[in-house]
Enzyme design. Structure first.
Site, PDB file in Angstrom:
ATOM      1  N   ASP A  21     -52.372 -25.610  23.865  1.00 13.42           N
ATOM      2  CA  ASP A  21     -51.799 -26.970  24.943  1.00 13.42           C
ATOM      3  C   ASP A  21     -52.350 -28.114  24.541  1.00 13.42           C
ATOM      4  O   ASP A  21     -53.163 -27.777  23.858  1.00 13.42           O
ATOM      5  CB  ASP A  21     -51.384 -26.569  26.008  1.00 13.42           C
ATOM      6  N   TRP A  26     -53.910 -35.157  22.165  1.00 11.94           N
ATOM      7  CA  TRP A  26     -54.525 -35.245  21.019  1.00 11.94           C
ATOM      8  C   TRP A  26     -54.267 -36.350  20.915  1.00 11.94           C
ATOM      9  O   TRP A  26     -55.097 -37.642  20.237  1.00 11.94           O
ATOM     10  CB  TRP A  26     -54.010 -33.543  20.345  1.00 11.94           C
ATOM     11  N   THR A  67     -39.402 -22.852  29.164  1.00 11.52           N
ATOM     12  CA  THR A  67     -37.705 -22.683  29.954  1.00 11.52           C
ATOM     13  C   THR A  67     -37.711 -24.397  30.625  1.00 11.52           C
ATOM     14  O   THR A  67     -37.086 -24.989  30.978  1.00 11.52           O
ATOM     15  CB  THR A  67     -37.085 -22.191  30.891  1.00 11.52           C
ATOM     16  N   ASN A  69     -40.184 -26.655  29.156  1.00 13.13           N
ATOM     17  CA  ASN A  69     -40.152 -27.836  28.503  1.00 13.13           C
ATOM     18  C   ASN A  69     -38.822 -28.374  28.117  1.00 13.13           C
ATOM     19  O   ASN A  69     -38.732 -29.901  27.794  1.00 13.13           O
ATOM     20  CB  ASN A  69     -40.217 -27.209  26.671  1.00 13.13           C
ATOM     21  N   TRP A  70     -37.910 -27.576  28.612  1.00  8.78           N
ATOM     22  CA  TRP A  70     -35.970 -28.110  28.377  1.00  8.78           C
ATOM     23  C   TRP A  70     -36.253 -29.926  29.364  1.00  8.78           C
ATOM     24  O   TRP A  70     -35.427 -30.059  28.615  1.00  8.78           O
ATOM     25  CB  TRP A  70     -35.310 -27.247  29.062  1.00  8.78           C
ATOM     26  N   ARG A  72     -38.447 -31.912  29.680  1.00  4.65           N
ATOM     27  CA  ARG A  72     -39.338 -33.285  28.416  1.00  4.65           C
ATOM     28  C   ARG A  72     -38.108 -34.321  28.517  1.00  4.65           C
ATOM     29  O   ARG A  72     -36.816 -33.918  27.874  1.00  4.65           O
ATOM     30  CB  ARG A  72     -40.496 -32.708  28.003  1.00  4.65           C
ATOM     31  N   ARG A 189     -55.923 -19.981  25.940  1.00  6.32           N
ATOM     32  CA  ARG A 189     -55.016 -21.338  26.258  1.00  6.32           C
ATOM     33  C   ARG A 189     -55.888 -22.265  26.150  1.00  6.32           C
ATOM     34  O   ARG A 189     -57.326 -22.213  25.966  1.00  6.32           O
ATOM     35  CB  ARG A 189     -54.735 -21.420  27.658  1.00  6.32           C
ATOM     36  N   ARG A 195     -54.536 -22.659  33.259  1.00  9.36           N
ATOM     37  CA  ARG A 195     -52.705 -21.964  33.412  1.00  9.36           C
ATOM     38  C   ARG A 195     -52.419 -20.822  32.961  1.00  9.36           C
ATOM     39  O   ARG A 195     -52.132 -21.212  31.634  1.00  9.36           O
ATOM     40  CB  ARG A 195     -51.946 -22.655  34.229  1.00  9.36           C
TER      41      ARG A 195
HETATM   42  C1  FPP Z   1     -48.164 -28.500  24.022  1.00  9.97           C
HETATM   43  O1  FPP Z   1     -48.742 -29.334  24.348  1.00  9.97           O
HETATM   44  C2  FPP Z   1     -47.173 -27.906  23.164  1.00  9.97           C
HETATM   45  C3  FPP Z   1     -46.223 -27.766  23.068  1.00  9.97           C
HETATM   46  C4  FPP Z   1     -45.419 -27.586  24.130  1.00  9.97           C
HETATM   47  C5  FPP Z   1     -45.210 -27.166  21.972  1.00  9.97           C
HETATM   48  C6  FPP Z   1     -46.070 -26.016  21.221  1.00  9.97           C
HETATM   49  C7  FPP Z   1     -45.806 -27.185  19.637  1.00  9.97           C
HETATM   50  C8  FPP Z   1     -46.217 -27.116  18.487  1.00  9.97           C
HETATM   51  C9  FPP Z   1     -47.899 -26.163  18.217  1.00  9.97           C
HETATM   52  C10 FPP Z   1     -45.709 -27.204  17.369  1.00  9.97           C
HETATM   53  C11 FPP Z   1     -43.866 -26.497  16.841  1.00  9.97           C
HETATM   54  C12 FPP Z   1     -44.039 -25.822  17.086  1.00  9.97           C
HETATM   55  C13 FPP Z   1     -44.020 -24.306  16.187  1.00  9.97           C
HETATM   56  C14 FPP Z   1     -43.931 -22.489  16.153  1.00  9.97           C
HETATM   57  C15 FPP Z   1     -42.769 -24.760  14.866  1.00  9.97           C
HETATM   58  P1  FPP Z   1     -47.964 -30.704  24.916  1.00  9.97           P
HETATM   59  O2  FPP Z   1     -47.748 -31.256  24.652  1.00  9.97           O
HETATM   60  O3  FPP Z   1     -47.904 -29.776  26.690  1.00  9.97           O
HETATM   61  O4  FPP Z   1     -49.823 -31.436  25.534  1.00  9.97           O
HETATM   62  P2  FPP Z   1     -50.311 -32.004  26.541  1.00  9.97           P
HETATM   63  O5  FPP Z   1     -50.441 -31.038  27.397  1.00  9.97           O
HETATM   64  O6  FPP Z   1     -51.433 -32.740  25.964  1.00  9.97           O
HETATM   65  O7  FPP Z   1     -49.697 -32.885  26.908  1.00  9.97           O
END
Ligand code: FPP
Length: 246
Positions: A21, A26, A67, A69-70, A72, A189, A195
């Protein structure tokens, strides 16, 4: 003595799971688009996979796409799917060189066909590798996994394949996507969030939980070592008393 030297190789988690996460934050901190955070996150995936294999961790499961994340923005979903496809293409050699088997869990039918094809190809090509099993949770949700298991078990009861009385924890395990994996010993995490976010709810019943403020793209070997050292300092009692364990 380096951090690595303090790790006891005989007490490693057999199954390490990670909620990666903080990619978005970042990127934001650096004034970049979220996509750059995800792209940078793939580098941490590579480092973590290689480090786990080198240490001797047998099972590593990464929460790559839930599931939820769809929901977004479509642009971000498209970028994540493209990164998945390019990573699968680029990392096949790393997986082969390190004798790592790729596996995936989740509702994979929802992934774009091109991602399904690439995933299947890498899974097939690495299926005889034995050093470590790397499982990508993709379009994964633990509640959905449990619903799916209940449906499949009910169907077997209805068709007299199993009896209600025979349903126990092992039967449920056998109907989860993780049927071939041991239960999780350590769940990490990143990014300071405390969470579980619908990840491996059944499988983490007795996992040790480790939360770090480090954002996923900044997660390096030393951060992994610190998590493992913290795990090794804990007494895992599984409901027993401390005296019983000793
Ligand atoms: C959470 O960060 C990360 C994800 C939803 C996706 C994880 C994906 C990768 C590390 C890259 C691709 C993976 C592979 C296996 C090729 P966030 O976007 O929720 O961060 P935030 O909470 O700071 O917004």
């Amino acid at each position: 003595m380096s951090l690595l030297d303090t790790i006891n190789k005989n007490n490693l988690p057999k199954h390490l799971a990670i909620i990666m996460d903080g990619n978005g934050r970042w990127a934001k901190q650096k004034g970049l688009l979220r996509a750059f955070g995800h792209e940078s996150g793939t580098k941490s995936v590579r480092t973590t996979v290689e480090t786990c294999a080198r240490l001797g961790i047998e099972n590593l499961t990464l929460y790559a796409f839930s599931t939820e994340n769809w929901n977004r923005p479509k642009l971000e979903v498209d970028i994540l799917m493209k990164l998945l496809i390019s990573s699968l293409k680029n990392e096949l050699k790393t997986l082969q060189d390190n004798n790592i088997q790729l596996n995936s869990i989740g509702n994979l039918d929802l992934l774009p066909k091109s991602a399904q094809k690439e995933l299947q190809e890498v899974i097939t090509k690495t299926k005889s590798n034995t050093r470590m099993v790397l499982t990508l949770a993709l379009s994964y949700g633990s509640r959905e996994e449990i619903v799916n298991a209940v449906k499949n078990i009910s169907d077997k009861v209805k068709n007299n394949i199993i009896s209600i009385d025979s349903i126990d924890e092992s039967i449920i395990n056998q109907h989860l996507y993780t049927q071939n994996l041991p239960e999780v010993d350590l769940l990490i995490r990143t990014s300071g969030e405390h969470r579980i976010s619908n990840f491996l709810l059944w499988q983490i019943a007795y996992a040790e939980l480790y939360f770090t403020e480090v954002l996923w793209p900044d997660f390096k070997e030393e951060d992994l070592y610190e998590a493992i050292i913290s795990y090794q300092k804990r007494e895992r009692r599984f409901g027993k008393t401390s005296e019983q364990i000793k």
